[in-house]
Design a protein around this motif. Structure first.
Motif, PDB file in Angstrom:
ATOM      1  N   LYS A 288       0.913  -1.206  -0.074  1.00  0.00           N
ATOM      2  CA  LYS A 288      -0.085   0.095   0.038  1.00  0.00           C
ATOM      3  C   LYS A 288       0.736   1.303  -0.216  1.00  0.00           C
ATOM      4  O   LYS A 288       1.733   1.335   0.861  1.00  0.00           O
ATOM      5  CB  LYS A 288      -0.890   0.037   1.041  1.00  0.00           C
ATOM      6  N   CYS A 289       0.538   2.222  -0.703  1.00  0.00           N
ATOM      7  CA  CYS A 289       1.346   3.395  -0.970  1.00  0.00           C
ATOM      8  C   CYS A 289       0.496   4.784  -0.804  1.00  0.00           C
ATOM      9  O   CYS A 289       1.111   5.977  -1.068  1.00  0.00           O
ATOM     10  CB  CYS A 289       2.287   3.298  -2.243  1.00  0.00           C
ATOM     11  N   GLY A 290      -0.735   4.503  -0.856  1.00  0.00           N
ATOM     12  CA  GLY A 290      -1.717   5.601  -0.666  1.00  0.00           C
ATOM     13  C   GLY A 290      -3.284   5.527  -0.388  1.00  0.00           C
ATOM     14  O   GLY A 290      -3.531   4.312  -0.367  1.00  0.00           O
ATOM     15  N   GLU A 291      -3.758   6.420  -0.030  1.00  0.00           N
ATOM     16  CA  GLU A 291      -5.001   6.287   0.385  1.00  0.00           C
ATOM     17  C   GLU A 291      -5.876   7.541  -0.010  1.00  0.00           C
ATOM     18  O   GLU A 291      -5.373   8.772  -0.067  1.00  0.00           O
ATOM     19  CB  GLU A 291      -5.235   6.150   1.748  1.00  0.00           C
ATOM     20  N   ARG A 292      -7.230   7.372  -0.739  1.00  0.00           N
ATOM     21  CA  ARG A 292      -7.906   8.452  -1.059  1.00  0.00           C
ATOM     22  C   ARG A 292      -9.351   8.505  -0.278  1.00  0.00           C
ATOM     23  O   ARG A 292     -10.080   7.413  -0.316  1.00  0.00           O
ATOM     24  CB  ARG A 292      -8.393   8.575  -2.532  1.00  0.00           C
ATOM     25  N   ARG A 293      -9.525   9.079   0.788  1.00  0.00           N
ATOM     26  CA  ARG A 293     -10.871   9.122   1.464  1.00  0.00           C
ATOM     27  C   ARG A 293     -11.919   9.309   0.563  1.00  0.00           C
ATOM     28  O   ARG A 293     -12.118  10.440  -0.059  1.00  0.00           O
ATOM     29  CB  ARG A 293     -10.623  10.154   2.491  1.00  0.00           C
ATOM     30  N   ASN A 294     -12.996   8.628   0.966  1.00  0.00           N
ATOM     31  CA  ASN A 294     -14.487   8.932   0.217  1.00  0.00           C
ATOM     32  C   ASN A 294     -14.413   9.055  -1.339  1.00  0.00           C
ATOM     33  O   ASN A 294     -14.850   9.626  -1.834  1.00  0.00           O
ATOM     34  CB  ASN A 294     -15.251   9.932   0.906  1.00  0.00           C
TER      35      ASN A 294
END
Length: 160
Positions: A132-138
């Motif tokens: 995992k290298c990133g996250e975008r909320r909603n």
């Protein structure tokens, strides 16, 4: 003890396969999350340079597919799906490994993907070297208006 291995036949797909791909996608993706692409979206993507479709067959039945693209030295797994009744038989892993190999053959040094948080495929990706290298909320909007986070993953592709 019996041999439980299955012969998964992988083949290149074309725009002519989009109808069959759509049937797999509709069966594989839970409509609650709104993740399935339309046939027009698939056709539009397939018309772009560097995009390829891989089909997976078991006993001459289309049971899965992967849609991937490569641009410069990056590749992205855009879609991957396996029919629910065929999961756990190695189809997804075979498609993923083929995407990695094809990306390497096109000069990619890494393969990226994005998926909804909580997707069961996380275990498969981790077992194949994705981190995992990133996250975008909603980021994703489900059919009922519910919002879901997106997680991005990357896997290096070793040089030749």
């Amino acid at each position: 003890m019996s041999d439980t291995r299955v012969a998964i036949a992988l083949a290149d797909g074309t725009a002519a396969d989009v109808g069959a791909v759509d049937r797999v996608m509709q069966a594989a993706f839970d409509p609650r999350f709104g993740e399935a692409w339309t046939p027009a979206q698939c056709l539009g993507m397939l018309s772009l340079p560097g995009v390829w479709l891989t089909l997976a067959h078991l006993d001459d039945r289309l049971v899965g597919f992967a849609l991937t693209r490569a641009v410069a030295d990056d590749a992205e797994l855009l879609l991957i799906a396996v029919l629910p009744d065929q999961r756990g038989r190695g189809v997804g892993r075979a498609l993923l490994r083929r995407a990695i190999d094809d990306a390497a053959a096109r000069g990619a040094v890494r393969l990226c993907l994005e998926m909804r948080a909580g997707n069961d495929a996380t275990r498969l990706y981790a077992s194949e070297g994705f981190a995992k290298c990133g996250e975008r909320r909603n980021y994703y909007a489900g059919r009922g208006g519910e919002r879901f986070d997106a997680h991005t993953y990357v896997r290096p592709i070793p040089g030749k």
